[in-house]
Scaffold this motif. Structure first.
Motif, short mmCIF file in Angstrom:
data_model
loop_
_atom_site.label_atom_id
_atom_site.label_comp_id
_atom_site.label_asym_id
_atom_site.label_seq_id
_atom_site.Cartn_x
_atom_site.Cartn_y
_atom_site.Cartn_z
N GLY A 82 2.82 -3.07 3.33
CA GLY A 82 1.39 -3.28 3.17
C GLY A 82 0.92 -4.66 3.53
N THR A 111 0.82 -1.21 0.00
CA THR A 111 0.00 0.00 0.00
C THR A 111 0.86 1.26 0.00
OG1 THR A 111 -0.14 -0.13 2.42
CG2 THR A 111 -1.93 -1.11 1.17
N SER A 153 -8.13 4.02 -0.20
CA SER A 153 -7.49 5.11 0.54
C SER A 153 -8.46 6.25 0.80
CB SER A 153 -6.29 5.63 -0.24
OG SER A 153 -5.33 4.61 -0.44
N ASP A 167 -7.79 -0.23 -4.20
CA ASP A 167 -7.45 0.97 -3.43
C ASP A 167 -8.68 1.46 -2.66
OD1 ASP A 167 -6.25 3.21 -2.40
OD2 ASP A 167 -6.21 4.33 -4.29
N ARG A 193 -5.21 -5.64 -6.37
CA ARG A 193 -5.17 -4.71 -5.25
C ARG A 193 -6.26 -3.66 -5.45
NH1 ARG A 193 -3.26 0.25 -4.70
NH2 ARG A 193 -2.41 0.98 -2.70
N THR A 212 -6.97 -7.00 4.42
CA THR A 212 -6.91 -5.54 4.50
C THR A 212 -6.43 -5.08 5.87
OG1 THR A 212 -8.19 -3.54 3.99
CG2 THR A 212 -9.28 -5.21 5.36
N ARG A 227 -4.39 2.95 1.90
CA ARG A 227 -4.91 1.65 2.36
C ARG A 227 -5.48 0.90 1.16
NH1 ARG A 227 -3.42 0.87 7.90
NH2 ARG A 227 -3.33 2.96 8.80
N ALA A 228 -5.54 -0.42 1.27
CA ALA A 228 -6.04 -1.22 0.16
C ALA A 228 -6.59 -2.54 0.66
CB ALA A 228 -4.92 -1.47 -0.86
#
Length: 230
Positions: A78, A69, A96, A94, A92, A122, A103-104
């Motif tokens: 991450g 991330t 965020s 996203d 992945r 996560t 964050r992902a």
């Protein structure tokens, strides 16, 4: 078919004693003996001339799927998934929140006999508004999934059991559990979560408590026993 799954925030390999010791993390992973493990706070730096995640996979015999991330010049950071099951695909997602740490969701599709399992690994943000936004996005992903089984695992950073993010997830999964995993030396907060759909496929959930798991990270691993109808 009975399987074991786990979620583990490895705190970049830094233990509750403040020492960086990747071998301890590998030992805890061996103790778990899980078929699939969602990892958080994976630092992608060199250990024994190899990447940290590759080191863990080699030491424990898993296939590793990386989902960084934070993309840094020196090393990435991450989520990751370790699996003994065949990987079909990964991506992945996203999630965020503007102005906060990226964050992902690391989404990994696995195959077991004729069934498709989606693992969603996560690590949510530290701020309430951030987590609310992120859980809304996760619920949207859950609603779009056509997999036979969904396993959502990770550090949700949500310690209020009556908080909206947990209630939204409880509404989707139809159940909740509150098992203390943080801090590892004296667990008080249920930051780590493991949710399974269909709900009846989850047989049990527990924290993994051992002498080394209390030292290896600031979180205890969370372990679930699941059943897959093949």
């Amino acid at each position: 078919m009975r399987l074991r799954i786990a979620s583990y925030n490895i705190h970049a390999g830094i233990g509750s004693d403040g020492q960086f010791d990747p071998a301890r993390i590998a030992t805890v992973i061996d103790e778990l003996n899980a078929d699939v493990i969602a990892l958080q706070e994976v630092e992608h730096h060199l250990i024994e001339e190899g990447d940290f995640l590759d080191y863990l996979a080699a030491r424990t015999g898993y296939q590793a799927v990386s989902g960084p991330t934070l993309m840094r010049e020196t090393r990435h950071y991450g989520n990751a998934v370790l699996t003994r099951l065949p990987v079909i695909a990964s991506q992945r997602r996203d999630i965020s929140f503007a102005g906060h740490e990226p964050r992902a969701v690391l989404e990994v599709e696995l195959a077991v006999a004729s069934k498709i399992i989606t693992v969603m690994a996560t690590h949510l943000g530290l701020w309430p508004s951030e987590r609310r936004s992120q859980v809304r996005q996760i619920v949207n992903l859950l609603q779009q999934s056509h997999s036979d089984y969904i396993w959502l695992m990770g550090d949700l950073n949500e310690w209020l059991i009556w908080g909206r993010p947990l209630n939204w997830l409880k509404h989707f999964f139809r159940y909740s559990h509150h098992i203390a995993t943080f801090p590892s030396f004296f667990p008080l907060l249920s930051l780590d979560r493991l949710w399974v759909m269909p709900q009846q496929s989850l047989l049990s959930v527990r924290a993994h408590r051992s002498k080394i798991s209390r030292q290896a990270s600031d979180h205890l691993p969370l372990v679930g026993e699941v059943i897959i109808e093949t």
